[in-house]
Design an enzyme around this catalytic site. Structure first.
Site, PDB file in Angstrom:
ATOM      1  N   ARG A  33       1.019  -1.168   0.184  1.00 40.80           N
ATOM      2  CA  ARG A  33       0.002   0.004   0.052  1.00 40.80           C
ATOM      3  C   ARG A  33       1.025   1.274  -0.139  1.00 40.80           C
ATOM      4  NH1 ARG A  33      -5.237   1.591   3.515  1.00 40.80           N
ATOM      5  NH2 ARG A  33      -6.008   0.181   1.946  1.00 40.80           N
ATOM      6  N   ASP A  54     -17.165   7.430  -1.719  1.00 37.96           N
ATOM      7  CA  ASP A  54     -15.962   7.152  -0.798  1.00 37.96           C
ATOM      8  C   ASP A  54     -15.608   8.629  -0.376  1.00 37.96           C
ATOM      9  OD1 ASP A  54     -13.516   6.227   0.275  1.00 37.96           O
ATOM     10  OD2 ASP A  54     -12.565   6.340  -1.818  1.00 37.96           O
ATOM     11  N   CYS A 104     -16.554   1.505   0.898  1.00 37.08           N
ATOM     12  CA  CYS A 104     -15.101   0.953   1.138  1.00 37.08           C
ATOM     13  C   CYS A 104     -14.706   1.249   2.419  1.00 37.08           C
ATOM     14  CB  CYS A 104     -14.218   1.268   0.311  1.00 37.08           C
ATOM     15  SG  CYS A 104     -13.528   3.093   0.337  1.00 37.08           S
ATOM     16  N   ARG A 159     -13.564  -8.412   1.912  1.00 42.19           N
ATOM     17  CA  ARG A 159     -12.044  -8.279   1.575  1.00 42.19           C
ATOM     18  C   ARG A 159     -11.124  -9.493   1.869  1.00 42.19           C
ATOM     19  NH1 ARG A 159     -10.091  -2.994   1.800  1.00 42.19           N
ATOM     20  NH2 ARG A 159      -8.094  -4.186   1.186  1.00 42.19           N
TER      21      ARG A 159
HETATM   22  N1  NVA Z   1      -9.728   6.724  -1.183  1.00 40.60           N
HETATM   23  C1  NVA Z   1      -9.466   6.491   0.136  1.00 40.60           C
HETATM   24  C2  NVA Z   1      -9.944   4.945   0.373  1.00 40.60           C
HETATM   25  C3  NVA Z   1      -9.492   4.129   1.542  1.00 40.60           C
HETATM   26  C4  NVA Z   1      -9.700   2.978   1.552  1.00 40.60           C
HETATM   27  C5  NVA Z   1      -8.123   6.722   0.263  1.00 40.60           C
HETATM   28  O1  NVA Z   1      -7.404   6.274  -0.455  1.00 40.60           O
HETATM   29  O2  NVA Z   1      -7.767   7.255   1.361  1.00 40.60           O
HETATM   30  N1   CP Z   2     -11.236   0.030   2.767  1.00 41.20           N
HETATM   31  C1   CP Z   2      -9.788  -0.165   3.025  1.00 41.20           C
HETATM   32  O1   CP Z   2      -9.026  -0.338   2.354  1.00 41.20           O
HETATM   33  O2   CP Z   2      -9.630   0.092   4.321  1.00 41.20           O
HETATM   34  P1   CP Z   2      -8.210   0.166   5.168  1.00 41.20           P
HETATM   35  O3   CP Z   2      -7.765   1.729   4.744  1.00 41.20           O
HETATM   36  O4   CP Z   2      -8.790   0.335   6.448  1.00 41.20           O
HETATM   37  O5   CP Z   2      -7.548  -0.839   4.771  1.00 41.20           O
END
Ligand code: NVA
Ligand code: CP
Length: 302
Positions: free
Chosen positions: A102, A220, A260, A288
């Protein structure tokens, strides 16, 4: 399929195969007939951003499959002190059987795949969030029976979620409508892809037009991770781009609502709509686990 870097790389058939395996793994777990398909394997999980769902679902998912997962905070890795991703990829490939990452730039994920020799899974970048959208599609199939022919509507920021939802929905035969304000449209590469789907895709700034007859409404946050300092400007830009009772009234009366998470109540979604659809939203969160286990089995079993 060697990696999961973005849904653009997958065919509709490959996406459906992952969803089918995810359904099977969910069934096996619920009925106590799961077996350890990734026994003895290790997944490294590199995090440059915070996470609740992604971290816990990958970590427990790997454990349930008989393997182990290592939480690797970028702050504690040498990558956080400037060691090139090209070198990190080649080193970690010698210890691990797969990497979930991530981070901010999609290019970093692509580089990891280019230089490493093990499967790479994108656990969210600024560009996309493929694991989340696999779970979303799985949830829609559970509730609606099929994907093909149903209409998805995304309301809000043309961000990583919007990008992946557009690709996932169109590749699996859904119709897709996005309502986003000027200046916050989805990525140009995704819009170019969507253009090929002609009448099945709509981008508008008119929320009611996008939501009309929708079977699935998705939203979102208005400010994603890394955009915290823009929050006030974004709150003004996204006023009206909210899932609320008025928007639901224009959708199919049977419409489901997905998010999400984490959610900001009274910003992108009202607390009332959120709670009325909490069942679907938390099933989505659970999925998930199953969807990502399917991805790991597909990529790492042999
Ligand atoms: N668009 C959000 C999604 C979090 C799961 C972000 O990137 O923070
Ligand atoms: N939806 C999602 O990816 O959640 P987290 O940021 O908690 O992993």
């Amino acid at each position: 399929m060697k990696h999961l870097l973005k849904l653009l790389d997958l065919s509709g058939e490959e996406i459906v195969e992952i969803l089918n395996l995810a359904d099977q793994l969910k069934y096996e777990r619920k009925h106590g007939i799961a077996h350890p398909r990734l026994s003895g394997k290790s997944l490294g999980m590199i995090f440059q951003k915070a996470s609740t769902r992604t971290r816990v679902s990958f970590e427990t998912g790997m454990y349930q499959l008989g393997g182990q997962a290592l939480f690797l905070s970028a702050n504690d890795l040498q990558i956080g002190r400037g060691e090139p991703v090209e070198d990190t990829a080649r080193v970690l490939s010698r210890y691990l059987d797969g990497i979930m990452i991530r981070t901010f730039q999609q290019q970093e994920v692509e580089k990891l795949a280019e230089y490493g020799s093990i499967p790479i899974i994108n656990g969210l970048t600024d560009f996309c969030h493929p694991c989340q959208v696999l779970a979303d599609l799985m949830t829609i199939r559970e509730y609606k029976g099929t994907l093909s022919g149903h209409k998805m509507c995304f309301i809000g920021d043309g961000n990583n979620m919007a990008n992946s939802l557009i690709v996932g929905a169109l590749k699996t035969g859904m119709r897709m409508a996005v309502a986003a304000p000027e200046g916050y449209h989805p990525d140009p590469a995704v819009l170019a892809f969507a253009k090929e789907y002609g009448g099945r895709f709509l981008l508008t700034s008119d929320v009611s037009e996008a939501a009309a007859g929708a079977d699935v409404l998705v939203t979102d946050v208005w400010a994603s991770m890394g955009q915290e300092q823009e929050a006030a400007v974004r709150r003004a830009a996204f006023a009206g781009f909210q899932i609320n009772d008025a928007v639901l009234a224009t959708a199919n009366p049977e419409a489901m609502v997905l998010h999400c998470l984490p959610a900001h109540r009274e910003e992108e979604i009202t607390a009332k709509v959120f709670e009325a659809h909490a069942e679907e939203i938390f099933e989505e969160a659970e999925n998930r686990l199953h969807a990502q286990k399917a991805v790991m089995v597909k990529l790492m079993e042999h």
